[in-house]
Scaffold this motif. Structure first.
Motif, PDB file in Angstrom:
ATOM      1  N   PRO A  42       0.918  -1.253   0.087  1.00  0.00           N
ATOM      2  CA  PRO A  42      -0.073  -0.024   0.142  1.00  0.00           C
ATOM      3  C   PRO A  42       0.777   1.161  -0.079  1.00  0.00           C
ATOM      4  CG  PRO A  42      -0.530  -1.421   1.900  1.00  0.00           C
ATOM      5  CD  PRO A  42       0.609  -1.987   1.298  1.00  0.00           C
ATOM      6  N   PRO A  43       0.300   2.342  -0.166  1.00  0.00           N
ATOM      7  CA  PRO A  43       1.201   3.707  -0.234  1.00  0.00           C
ATOM      8  C   PRO A  43       1.635   3.712   1.111  1.00  0.00           C
ATOM      9  CG  PRO A  43      -1.128   4.068  -0.843  1.00  0.00           C
ATOM     10  CD  PRO A  43      -1.192   2.595  -0.409  1.00  0.00           C
ATOM     11  N   MET A  62      -0.040  -0.310   8.167  1.00  0.00           N
ATOM     12  CA  MET A  62      -1.095   0.727   8.651  1.00  0.00           C
ATOM     13  C   MET A  62      -2.350   0.481   8.431  1.00  0.00           C
ATOM     14  SD  MET A  62       1.269   3.964   7.816  1.00  0.00           S
ATOM     15  CE  MET A  62       0.180   5.052   8.264  1.00  0.00           C
ATOM     16  N   CYS A  63      -3.356   0.405   8.947  1.00  0.00           N
ATOM     17  CA  CYS A  63      -4.815   0.234   8.579  1.00  0.00           C
ATOM     18  C   CYS A  63      -5.646   1.299   8.996  1.00  0.00           C
ATOM     19  CB  CYS A  63      -5.204  -1.176   9.203  1.00  0.00           C
ATOM     20  SG  CYS A  63      -5.161  -1.209  11.054  1.00  0.00           S
ATOM     21  N   GLU A  64      -6.895   1.537   8.436  1.00  0.00           N
ATOM     22  CA  GLU A  64      -7.768   2.541   9.031  1.00  0.00           C
ATOM     23  C   GLU A  64      -8.564   1.873  10.271  1.00  0.00           C
ATOM     24  OE1 GLU A  64     -10.101   3.237   5.754  1.00  0.00           O
ATOM     25  OE2 GLU A  64      -8.542   4.603   4.767  1.00  0.00           O
ATOM     26  N   ASP A  65      -8.794   0.596  10.293  1.00  0.00           N
ATOM     27  CA  ASP A  65      -9.805   0.134  11.379  1.00  0.00           C
ATOM     28  C   ASP A  65      -9.085  -1.097  11.836  1.00  0.00           C
ATOM     29  OD1 ASP A  65     -11.713  -1.128  13.180  1.00  0.00           O
ATOM     30  OD2 ASP A  65     -13.130  -0.134  12.165  1.00  0.00           O
ATOM     31  N   GLY A  90      -1.006   6.147  17.837  1.00  0.00           N
ATOM     32  CA  GLY A  90      -1.893   5.227  17.189  1.00  0.00           C
ATOM     33  C   GLY A  90      -2.381   3.910  17.974  1.00  0.00           C
ATOM     34  N   ARG A  91      -2.925   3.148  17.446  1.00  0.00           N
ATOM     35  CA  ARG A  91      -3.221   1.774  17.855  1.00  0.00           C
ATOM     36  C   ARG A  91      -2.494   0.754  17.326  1.00  0.00           C
ATOM     37  NH1 ARG A  91      -9.034   0.612  17.817  1.00  0.00           N
ATOM     38  NH2 ARG A  91      -8.482  -0.217  19.898  1.00  0.00           N
ATOM     39  N   LEU A  92      -1.843   0.013  18.234  1.00  0.00           N
ATOM     40  CA  LEU A  92      -0.650  -0.872  17.665  1.00  0.00           C
ATOM     41  C   LEU A  92      -0.805  -2.337  18.203  1.00  0.00           C
ATOM     42  CD1 LEU A  92       2.275  -1.297  16.714  1.00  0.00           C
ATOM     43  CD2 LEU A  92       3.166  -0.772  19.116  1.00  0.00           C
ATOM     44  N   ALA A  93      -0.613  -3.285  17.171  1.00  0.00           N
ATOM     45  CA  ALA A  93      -0.819  -4.664  17.649  1.00  0.00           C
ATOM     46  C   ALA A  93      -0.018  -5.152  16.625  1.00  0.00           C
ATOM     47  CB  ALA A  93      -2.194  -5.114  17.231  1.00  0.00           C
ATOM     48  N   GLY A  94      -0.004  -6.816  16.503  1.00  0.00           N
ATOM     49  CA  GLY A  94       0.664  -7.609  15.670  1.00  0.00           C
ATOM     50  C   GLY A  94       0.034  -8.750  15.135  1.00  0.00           C
ATOM     51  N   LEU A 103       4.457  -9.393  12.591  1.00  0.00           N
ATOM     52  CA  LEU A 103       4.446  -8.315  11.620  1.00  0.00           C
ATOM     53  C   LEU A 103       3.750  -7.261  12.436  1.00  0.00           C
ATOM     54  CD1 LEU A 103       4.898  -7.354   8.953  1.00  0.00           C
ATOM     55  CD2 LEU A 103       2.910  -8.684   8.251  1.00  0.00           C
ATOM     56  N   PRO A 104       4.100  -6.151  12.806  1.00  0.00           N
ATOM     57  CA  PRO A 104       3.290  -4.998  13.536  1.00  0.00           C
ATOM     58  C   PRO A 104       2.375  -4.443  12.683  1.00  0.00           C
ATOM     59  CG  PRO A 104       5.811  -4.628  13.775  1.00  0.00           C
ATOM     60  CD  PRO A 104       5.627  -5.815  12.684  1.00  0.00           C
ATOM     61  N   VAL A 105       1.141  -4.126  13.238  1.00  0.00           N
ATOM     62  CA  VAL A 105       0.290  -3.443  12.349  1.00  0.00           C
ATOM     63  C   VAL A 105      -0.171  -2.256  13.307  1.00  0.00           C
ATOM     64  CG1 VAL A 105      -2.280  -3.664  11.541  1.00  0.00           C
ATOM     65  CG2 VAL A 105      -0.581  -5.619  11.450  1.00  0.00           C
ATOM     66  N   TYR A 106      -0.567  -1.015  12.788  1.00  0.00           N
ATOM     67  CA  TYR A 106      -1.174  -0.146  13.525  1.00  0.00           C
ATOM     68  C   TYR A 106      -2.064   1.040  12.785  1.00  0.00           C
ATOM     69  CZ  TYR A 106       1.548   4.152  12.033  1.00  0.00           C
ATOM     70  OH  TYR A 106       2.168   5.278  11.669  1.00  0.00           O
ATOM     71  N   GLN A 107      -3.402   1.400  13.442  1.00  0.00           N
ATOM     72  CA  GLN A 107      -4.035   2.184  13.093  1.00  0.00           C
ATOM     73  C   GLN A 107      -3.701   3.549  13.411  1.00  0.00           C
ATOM     74  OE1 GLN A 107      -8.088   1.456  14.633  1.00  0.00           O
ATOM     75  NE2 GLN A 107      -8.597   3.556  14.435  1.00  0.00           N
ATOM     76  N   PRO A 108      -3.197   4.591  12.594  1.00  0.00           N
ATOM     77  CA  PRO A 108      -2.748   5.841  13.019  1.00  0.00           C
ATOM     78  C   PRO A 108      -3.613   6.803  13.485  1.00  0.00           C
ATOM     79  CG  PRO A 108      -2.471   5.624  10.665  1.00  0.00           C
ATOM     80  CD  PRO A 108      -3.291   4.368  11.074  1.00  0.00           C
ATOM     81  N   LEU A 109      -3.484   7.455  14.720  1.00  0.00           N
ATOM     82  CA  LEU A 109      -4.124   8.345  15.258  1.00  0.00           C
ATOM     83  C   LEU A 109      -3.593   9.704  14.970  1.00  0.00           C
ATOM     84  CD1 LEU A 109      -5.221   6.929  18.518  1.00  0.00           C
ATOM     85  CD2 LEU A 109      -6.445   6.929  16.426  1.00  0.00           C
ATOM     86  N   HIS A 110      -2.421   9.917  14.044  1.00  0.00           N
ATOM     87  CA  HIS A 110      -1.761  11.151  13.665  1.00  0.00           C
ATOM     88  C   HIS A 110      -1.954  11.464  12.422  1.00  0.00           C
ATOM     89  CE1 HIS A 110       1.165   8.776  11.289  1.00  0.00           C
ATOM     90  NE2 HIS A 110       1.142   7.804  12.229  1.00  0.00           N
TER      91      HIS A 110
END
Length: 118
Positions: A42-43, A62-65, A90-94, A103-110
């Motif tokens: 993704p971008p 990165m994800c939106e939700d 943001g909201r961080l998980a993996g 593989l870290p995944v996060y929903q940015p809040l910035h």
């Protein structure tokens, strides 16, 4: 000047991780030869953080939700390897790769930069 970026994940089971990224995460790809898959990402954006230790690089998807993403991945049998935490940025998980790497995944809040115009 630049046309893209190339991210490398080093893996103890590259074939399994490639299959997971292709089949479960659904990333489009090309075969560069002999099953050596290269995936379209993704971008992207890049941030530079200060450190007192040695240089290192990190890769996050990165994800939106994040809840919706994990619901979808659960349907494919993927379990969360790192529970969601609330960070100021943001909201961080993996999620786990088949090789066992996280593989870290996060929903940015910035504010994000990946969708800025050229």
């Amino acid at each position: 000047m630049f046309v893209g970026s190339h991210v490398i994940i080093y893996s103890n089971d590259a074939d399994a991780d490639r299959a997971f990224i292709a089949d479960v995460l659904g990333f489009p790809h090309v075969d560069a030869g002999a099953g050596w898959l290269i995936f379209r990402l993704p971008p992207a954006e890049i941030a530079v953080h200060p450190t007192d230790g040695g240089e290192r690089h990190e890769f996050y998807l990165m994800c939106e939700d994040i809840e919706a993403l994990f619901d979808k991945l659960a349907g494919a049998g993927v379990e969360v390897s790192r529970d969601i935490t609330e960070e100021r940025w943001g909201r961080l998980a993996g999620i786990p790769l088949p090789s066992g790497a996280g593989l870290p995944v996060y929903q940015p809040l910035h504010p994000v930069a990946y969708n800025l115009p050229d």
